[in-house]
Design a protein around this motif. Structure first.
Motif, short mmCIF file in Angstrom:
data_model
loop_
_atom_site.label_atom_id
_atom_site.label_comp_id
_atom_site.label_asym_id
_atom_site.label_seq_id
_atom_site.Cartn_x
_atom_site.Cartn_y
_atom_site.Cartn_z
N LEU A 8 0.80 -1.40 0.11
CA LEU A 8 -0.14 0.10 -0.22
C LEU A 8 0.83 1.22 0.03
O LEU A 8 1.58 1.61 -0.93
CB LEU A 8 -1.03 0.04 1.25
N ILE B 211 -7.15 4.33 -0.27
CA ILE B 211 -6.85 2.83 0.19
C ILE B 211 -7.86 2.08 0.07
O ILE B 211 -8.88 2.57 1.02
CB ILE B 211 -5.74 2.79 1.42
N VAL B 212 -8.11 1.04 -0.67
CA VAL B 212 -9.33 0.37 -0.63
C VAL B 212 -8.98 -0.97 0.10
O VAL B 212 -8.41 -1.79 -0.61
CB VAL B 212 -10.10 0.09 -2.09
N ASP B 213 -9.42 -1.24 1.24
CA ASP B 213 -8.91 -2.57 1.98
C ASP B 213 -9.89 -2.47 3.31
O ASP B 213 -9.71 -1.69 4.08
CB ASP B 213 -7.53 -2.60 2.25
N GLU C 227 -14.30 -2.21 0.86
CA GLU C 227 -14.37 -2.69 -0.31
C GLU C 227 -15.89 -2.28 -0.94
O GLU C 227 -16.28 -1.87 -1.91
CB GLU C 227 -14.20 -4.03 -0.53
N ALA D 106 -4.73 -0.83 -3.59
CA ALA D 106 -5.47 -2.14 -3.05
C ALA D 106 -4.22 -3.03 -3.07
O ALA D 106 -3.37 -3.16 -3.90
CB ALA D 106 -6.69 -2.52 -3.62
N LYS D 107 -4.40 -4.02 -2.03
CA LYS D 107 -3.68 -5.01 -2.12
C LYS D 107 -3.86 -6.23 -3.08
O LYS D 107 -2.99 -6.93 -3.37
CB LYS D 107 -3.69 -5.91 -0.54
N VAL E 258 -10.30 -6.46 -5.66
CA VAL E 258 -10.55 -5.41 -5.31
C VAL E 258 -11.08 -4.33 -6.52
O VAL E 258 -12.17 -3.84 -6.85
CB VAL E 258 -9.81 -4.40 -4.38
#
Length: 157
Positions: free
Chosen positions: A13, A33-35, A63, A83-84, A88
């Motif tokens: 990230l 950040i989308v997590d 998410e 995103a990881k 996502v």
């Protein structure tokens, strides 16, 4: 609506490459950040906010809320979405967020992941998400740093 200037898959990230190279390269001024796990962890979220320059805003969304929250950002926002996992971005695209391209950066090996390209690894589930992203007309490429040439993920699947 905000302009998405970079969509990037990266296990880490917020880290040095994002802060020193991708931020400057993209001209971004708002990192999203989308997590869901990070969104639920206020300590981790606060640590990431401290790593971001003061001139850059940082939000962390789950998410499920990400598409709506990104759509509500002001027109002046030049957004970097991090995103990881590729799932996502598949979900964001399915939810209707317009993503012209997604860059695969850091996806390290683990027990579930097999080598995809050099130091990039992906599980079977992640490879399926890559296919779904590509099927939605999104340009999916590997590029660790901006000075690297891009590699089409489609040619590696």
């Amino acid at each position: 609506m905000a302009k998405i200037v970079l969509a990037r898959i990266d296990d880490r990230l917020v880290h040095g490459q994002v802060m020193t190279q991708w931020l400057q390269y993209s001209g971004g001024n708002h990192i999203v950040i989308v997590d869901s796990d990070v969104a639920a962890d206020s300590f981790n979220t606060n640590m990431m906010k401290m790593a971001v320059p003061r001139s850059v805003k940082l939000d962390v969304f789950t998410e499920d809320e990400a598409k709506e929250k990104i759509s509500e950002l002001p027109d002046s926002a030049k957004v970097i979405i991090l995103a990881k996992r590729p799932q996502v971005f598949d979900k964001l695209a399915e939810d209707g967020l317009e993503l012209g391209s997604v860059i695969v950066g850091g996806m390290g090996q683990n027990q579930e992941r097999k080598k995809l390209y050099k130091n990039i690894a992906a599980s079977d589930e992640e490879r399926e998400a890559f296919r779904k992203i590509i099927d939605q007309g999104i340009d999916l490429k590997i590029q660790v740093v901006p000075s690297d040439k891009t590699i089409s993920v489609e040619t590696l699947l």
